[in-house]
Design a protein around this motif. Structure first.
Motif, short mmCIF file in Angstrom:
data_model
loop_
_atom_site.label_atom_id
_atom_site.label_comp_id
_atom_site.label_asym_id
_atom_site.label_seq_id
_atom_site.Cartn_x
_atom_site.Cartn_y
_atom_site.Cartn_z
N UNK A 1 0.83 -1.21 0.00
CA UNK A 1 0.00 0.00 0.00
C UNK A 1 0.86 1.25 0.00
N UNK A 2 0.43 2.25 -0.75
CA UNK A 2 1.11 3.56 -0.73
C UNK A 2 0.63 4.27 0.53
N UNK A 3 1.51 4.38 1.50
CA UNK A 3 1.10 4.86 2.83
C UNK A 3 1.20 6.39 2.88
N UNK A 4 0.30 7.03 2.14
CA UNK A 4 0.21 8.49 2.18
C UNK A 4 -1.24 8.87 2.41
N UNK A 5 -1.43 9.90 3.23
CA UNK A 5 -2.79 10.31 3.57
C UNK A 5 -3.57 10.76 2.34
N UNK A 6 -2.84 11.28 1.31
CA UNK A 6 -3.52 11.78 0.12
C UNK A 6 -3.68 10.70 -0.96
N UNK A 7 -3.35 9.44 -0.64
CA UNK A 7 -3.46 8.38 -1.63
C UNK A 7 -4.11 7.14 -1.03
N UNK A 8 -5.31 7.27 -0.50
CA UNK A 8 -5.95 6.11 0.13
C UNK A 8 -6.26 5.02 -0.89
N UNK A 9 -5.92 3.79 -0.54
CA UNK A 9 -6.23 2.66 -1.41
C UNK A 9 -5.26 2.41 -2.54
N UNK A 10 -4.29 3.30 -2.75
CA UNK A 10 -3.34 3.08 -3.84
C UNK A 10 -2.29 2.06 -3.43
N UNK A 11 -1.79 1.32 -4.43
CA UNK A 11 -0.73 0.35 -4.20
C UNK A 11 0.38 0.57 -5.22
N UNK A 12 1.56 0.06 -4.91
CA UNK A 12 2.69 0.05 -5.84
C UNK A 12 3.47 -1.23 -5.63
N UNK A 13 4.37 -1.52 -6.53
CA UNK A 13 5.22 -2.69 -6.35
C UNK A 13 6.25 -2.43 -5.25
#
Length: 461
Positions: free
Chosen positions: A417-429
């Motif tokens: 998971x992309x652990x940023x408050x402005x990117x909920x639910x996003x993932x990256x490799x």
């Protein structure tokens, strides 16, 4: 303590039988640092129930920011070890978890996923390590020096006097390793001044990675007790051989306890399955290097031998028999030794990368070609290429470049998971996260102007 504990009840029994009062409960982050809390044994039920919490962002690189929820640690009972040098203390290791679920950034969880994938194919990955380290200190001017000031021979490998002068240290370490059930079978003075190696038996990959974490903690602690510093840094001295962390790998049939890499009829004692596994390691070697040689300093170790820079490391993607100039050495039947890795990072990530690359070689039926018998240190880069041998990366930045292009390793390490408050639910490799860390690390070290650069270039030409 040779037998594994498999439940809280068994942990409790060992704790009671050995008068354990406290437990270090730890996990490892992406760069290999271990973080721990000291837990009284009166809290065993809580430790194995709700676990203990850590501020992940403070603990290191594990995909968290200051706003993130706690890392939760519930230990694996099989990792229980009584700390040999401290009566009343034991150690447990676990996976990092968040909100009650697996945390994809956790290196131990990443290795376990690869082990599970191998199990689906009918394989158990077993691996051993040879961890080289140096005993050092600082002189009266603050300069880093070898702790044993008499250890000055130009070729000190296996020197009996150098070993004898550290007799108290090496015998204490050997007794501890044997007491842990790891069957220490030798300790020796290695090729560098002040350098030693303690050989232990192999085990399944997760157990071996856990052992490696504890081994490093143990060596560093015992050295401090003897008023020395133990360093696993790949290349602490320009004019001394570097420290390696060699992997010796094999796949086994867990039901029949058969080594699937062993073939008595083969000249090197390696089966076709083993050759395909080796071909996979070589095919992914450039990107794989970013996981097993994971620091800027790692690539100062991986240089061919000269009068100024001693080495016993590979420079080309090659394999052979009992030949230490190769990347992969088949020194005994049924096992593949990789001489590329060092211990400046996470053994969980390194073992996972080795397994993923090897399994890809098996699944794609890759062919490894004929073994090399030559002294590859005698060949220039051009001559190596003419022999059809690719060169290993010359820097961390180059290795990261190849890692980002390696779809097999990218898939093996999964998404996070992309652990940023402005990117909920996003993932990256995970590979992209790791590559950013290592690229930043490269620039943090490489962009600093060093004194030797000033000496060389201040009035050049």
């Amino acid at each position: 303590m040779a037998d594994k504990t498999e439940s809280l009840e068994e942990v409790r029994r060992v704790v009671e039988d050995n008068d354990i009062e406290f437990i270090f409960a730890s996990f490892s982050e992406v760069r290999g640092k271990s973080s721990a809390k000291l837990v009284p044994v009166s809290q065993l039920d809580t430790l194995f129930g709700a676990g203990v919490g850590f501020a992940g962002y403070a603990a290191g690189e594990i995909g968290q920011g200051p706003h993130s929820p706690d890392i939760e640690l519930i230990p694996d009972p099989a990792t229980l070890r009584i700390v040999p040098w401290r009566p009343g203390l034991a150690h447990l290791i676990g996976d990092a978890r968040v909100d009650g679920g697996s945390w994809p950034y956790c290196p131990r969880s990443i290795l376990r996923r690869q082990i599970a994938r191998a199990a689906e194919l009918g394989y158990e990955f077993r691996i051993g390590f040879e961890a080289e380290f140096m005993l050092v200190d600082h002189d009266e001017n603050g300069k880093l020096v070898v702790a044993d000031r008499h250890d000055t021979w130009p070729k000190p490998c296996y020197d009996v006097k150098g070993l004898t002068r550290q007799y108290d240290f090496v015998t204490q370490l050997s007794r501890y390793v044997t007491g842990l059930g790891w069957e220490n079978y030798a300790v020796d003075h290695e090729d560098a001044n002040g350098q030693f190696e303690c050989n232990v038996t192999f085990a399944d990959a997760l157990e071996t990675a856990d052992r490696a974490v504890f081994f490093r903690y143990m060596v560093e602690t015992v050295a401090q007790q003897h008023d020395m510093i133990a360093t696993f840094m790949p290349k602490p001295f320009t004019d001394n051989t570097g420290n390696g962390f060699h992997y010796t790998m094999s796949l086994w049939d867990p039901e029949t306890e058969t080594n699937l890499f062993e073939d008595p009829q083969d000249p090197l004692g390696l089966s076709q399955l083993g050759y395909r596994f080796a071909a996979g390691i070589l095919d992914h070697a450039r990107g794989y290097a970013a996981m097993v040689a994971p620091t800027v300093n790692s690539y100062k170790r991986m240089k061919a031998g000269t009068d100024a820079i001693r080495t016993w490391v590979p420079v080309a993607m090659a394999y052979g028999g009992n030949n230490r100039t190769q990347m992969l050495r088949i020194a005994r039947p049924g096992a593949i030794e990789d001489r590329t890795p060092d211990f400046s990072g996470s053994p969980y990530l390194g073992f996972a990368a080795a397994l993923a690359a090897g399994l890809d070689g098996i699944e794609r039926n890759l062919q490894v070609g004929e073994p090399n018998t030559a002294n590859l240190y005698e060949y220039s880069p051009r001559q190596l290429r003419e022999r059809g041998l690719g060169l290993l990366p010359g820097s961390l930045l180059e290795a990261v470049h190849y890692l980002e292009k390696d779809d097999v390793l990218r898939s093996a390490f999964g998404t996070v998971p992309v652990d940023r408050a402005d990117a909920p639910g996003e993932v990256e490799d995970f590979v992209d996260y790791y590559a950013r860390l290592k690229r930043d690390e490269f620039h943090a070290v490489n962009d600093v102007v060093a004194q030797h650069e000033v000496d060389r270039y201040l009035q050049f030409p």
